[in-house]
Design a protein around this motif. Structure first.
Motif, mmCIF file in Angstrom:
data_model
loop_
_atom_site.group_PDB
_atom_site.id
_atom_site.type_symbol
_atom_site.label_atom_id
_atom_site.label_comp_id
_atom_site.label_asym_id
_atom_site.label_seq_id
_atom_site.Cartn_x
_atom_site.Cartn_y
_atom_site.Cartn_z
ATOM 1 N N GLU A 107 10.440 63.278 -10.622
ATOM 2 C CA GLU A 107 9.191 63.777 -9.979
ATOM 3 C C GLU A 107 7.891 62.762 -9.765
ATOM 4 O O GLU A 107 7.449 62.774 -8.794
ATOM 5 C CB GLU A 107 8.579 64.939 -11.173
ATOM 6 N N ALA A 108 7.873 61.624 -10.479
ATOM 7 C CA ALA A 108 7.058 60.905 -10.263
ATOM 8 C C ALA A 108 7.077 60.239 -8.824
ATOM 9 O O ALA A 108 6.550 59.868 -8.285
ATOM 10 C CB ALA A 108 6.667 59.965 -11.326
ATOM 11 N N PHE A 109 8.658 59.683 -8.725
ATOM 12 C CA PHE A 109 8.826 59.116 -7.498
ATOM 13 C C PHE A 109 8.783 60.206 -6.339
ATOM 14 O O PHE A 109 8.240 59.672 -5.189
ATOM 15 C CB PHE A 109 10.144 58.547 -7.429
ATOM 16 N N LEU A 110 9.007 61.276 -6.344
ATOM 17 C CA LEU A 110 8.961 62.262 -5.384
ATOM 18 C C LEU A 110 7.444 62.560 -5.103
ATOM 19 O O LEU A 110 6.934 62.688 -3.915
ATOM 20 C CB LEU A 110 9.639 63.626 -5.603
ATOM 21 N N GLU A 111 6.595 62.413 -6.012
ATOM 22 C CA GLU A 111 5.201 62.530 -5.675
ATOM 23 C C GLU A 111 4.650 61.585 -5.239
ATOM 24 O O GLU A 111 3.844 61.518 -4.017
ATOM 25 C CB GLU A 111 4.353 62.972 -7.096
ATOM 26 N N PHE A 112 5.136 60.292 -5.542
ATOM 27 C CA PHE A 112 4.520 59.075 -4.560
ATOM 28 C C PHE A 112 5.057 59.386 -3.191
ATOM 29 O O PHE A 112 4.424 59.207 -2.121
ATOM 30 C CB PHE A 112 5.451 57.800 -5.310
ATOM 31 N N ALA A 113 6.328 59.759 -2.970
ATOM 32 C CA ALA A 113 6.722 59.861 -1.476
ATOM 33 C C ALA A 113 6.128 60.931 -0.655
ATOM 34 O O ALA A 113 5.686 60.702 0.323
ATOM 35 C CB ALA A 113 8.083 60.230 -1.584
ATOM 36 N N ARG A 114 5.795 62.098 -1.468
ATOM 37 C CA ARG A 114 4.761 63.008 -0.881
ATOM 38 C C ARG A 114 3.320 62.433 -0.522
ATOM 39 O O ARG A 114 2.842 62.658 0.622
ATOM 40 C CB ARG A 114 4.826 64.238 -1.839
ATOM 41 N N SER A 115 2.742 61.799 -1.292
ATOM 42 C CA SER A 115 1.496 61.251 -1.182
ATOM 43 C C SER A 115 1.331 60.415 -0.207
ATOM 44 O O SER A 115 0.482 59.830 0.352
ATOM 45 C CB SER A 115 0.815 60.769 -2.524
ATOM 46 N N ALA A 116 2.557 59.528 -0.047
ATOM 47 C CA ALA A 116 2.719 58.413 1.060
ATOM 48 C C ALA A 116 3.176 59.143 2.488
ATOM 49 O O ALA A 116 3.044 58.177 3.363
ATOM 50 C CB ALA A 116 3.721 57.361 0.593
ATOM 51 N N GLY A 117 3.236 60.436 2.301
ATOM 52 C CA GLY A 117 3.355 61.148 3.835
ATOM 53 C C GLY A 117 4.819 61.018 4.417
ATOM 54 O O GLY A 117 5.068 61.340 5.402
ATOM 55 N N TYR A 118 5.624 60.924 3.238
ATOM 56 C CA TYR A 118 7.223 60.810 3.757
ATOM 57 C C TYR A 118 7.304 62.419 4.218
ATOM 58 O O TYR A 118 6.986 63.387 3.770
ATOM 59 C CB TYR A 118 8.303 60.605 2.491
ATOM 60 N N SER A 119 8.397 62.443 5.067
ATOM 61 C CA SER A 119 8.731 63.653 5.694
ATOM 62 C C SER A 119 9.485 64.592 4.684
ATOM 63 O O SER A 119 10.189 64.319 3.790
ATOM 64 C CB SER A 119 9.646 63.387 7.042
ATOM 65 N N PRO A 120 9.240 66.051 5.145
ATOM 66 C CA PRO A 120 9.920 66.944 4.034
ATOM 67 C C PRO A 120 11.489 66.680 4.081
ATOM 68 O O PRO A 120 12.136 67.002 2.976
ATOM 69 C CB PRO A 120 9.776 68.378 4.809
ATOM 70 N N ASN A 121 12.013 66.278 5.138
ATOM 71 C CA ASN A 121 13.558 65.934 4.989
ATOM 72 C C ASN A 121 13.834 64.992 4.426
ATOM 73 O O ASN A 121 14.832 64.731 3.564
ATOM 74 C CB ASN A 121 14.059 65.991 6.587
ATOM 75 N N THR A 122 12.919 63.831 4.310
ATOM 76 C CA THR A 122 13.188 62.483 3.420
ATOM 77 C C THR A 122 13.067 63.004 1.966
ATOM 78 O O THR A 122 13.815 62.414 1.255
ATOM 79 C CB THR A 122 12.076 61.555 3.898
ATOM 80 N N ILE A 123 12.082 63.773 1.562
ATOM 81 C CA ILE A 123 11.494 64.072 0.108
ATOM 82 C C ILE A 123 13.114 64.691 -0.168
ATOM 83 O O ILE A 123 13.335 64.621 -1.372
ATOM 84 C CB ILE A 123 10.567 65.060 0.201
ATOM 85 N N ARG A 124 13.732 65.889 0.530
ATOM 86 C CA ARG A 124 14.701 66.596 0.282
ATOM 87 C C ARG A 124 16.102 65.524 -0.040
ATOM 88 O O ARG A 124 16.672 65.596 -1.070
ATOM 89 C CB ARG A 124 15.037 67.605 1.356
ATOM 90 N N GLY A 125 16.108 64.463 0.899
ATOM 91 C CA GLY A 125 17.301 63.719 0.779
ATOM 92 C C GLY A 125 16.919 62.848 -0.590
ATOM 93 O O GLY A 125 18.036 62.908 -1.317
ATOM 94 N N TYR A 126 15.781 62.401 -0.874
ATOM 95 C CA TYR A 126 15.622 61.612 -2.074
ATOM 96 C C TYR A 126 15.824 62.564 -3.188
ATOM 97 O O TYR A 126 16.484 62.440 -4.178
ATOM 98 C CB TYR A 126 14.396 61.149 -2.115
#
Length: 93
Positions: free
Chosen positions: A18-37
């Protein structure tokens, strides 16, 4: 907004993932990238559970076994015999 996270067998959030995914969300990664991760991290945690290994004590051999399991589509599932590739090499990489 809809997003993704990784939970364990009893539905508890896996904090390091979750910490990594939150980093990705706050960095503006696309929803599809978040889903992939999130999907990949879920497979990783499933594998670690099957290996009875903590995420913070992983060895190169653990990673090699995980990559083999991902290639064959048998993450978290014991296998007997030859495994047929389930994912393309580019996906595994």
């Amino acid at each position: 907004a809809v997003t993704w996270t990784v939970v364990d067998d009893v539905g508890s959030v896996i904090d390091p993932a979750e910490a990594f995914l939150e980093f990705a969300r706050s960095a503006g990664y696309s929803p599809n990238t978040i889903r992939g991760y999130a999907t990949s991290l879920s497979l990783w945690w499933t594998h670690l559970g099957g290996e009875r290994r903590g995420w913070d004590s992983v060895t190169a051999a653990d990673l090699a076994r995980f990559m083999s399991a991902v290639r064959s589509g048998h993450v978290g599932v014991p296998s007997i015999g030859v495994r047929v590739p389930a994912r393309a090499e580019a996906t595994v990489n």
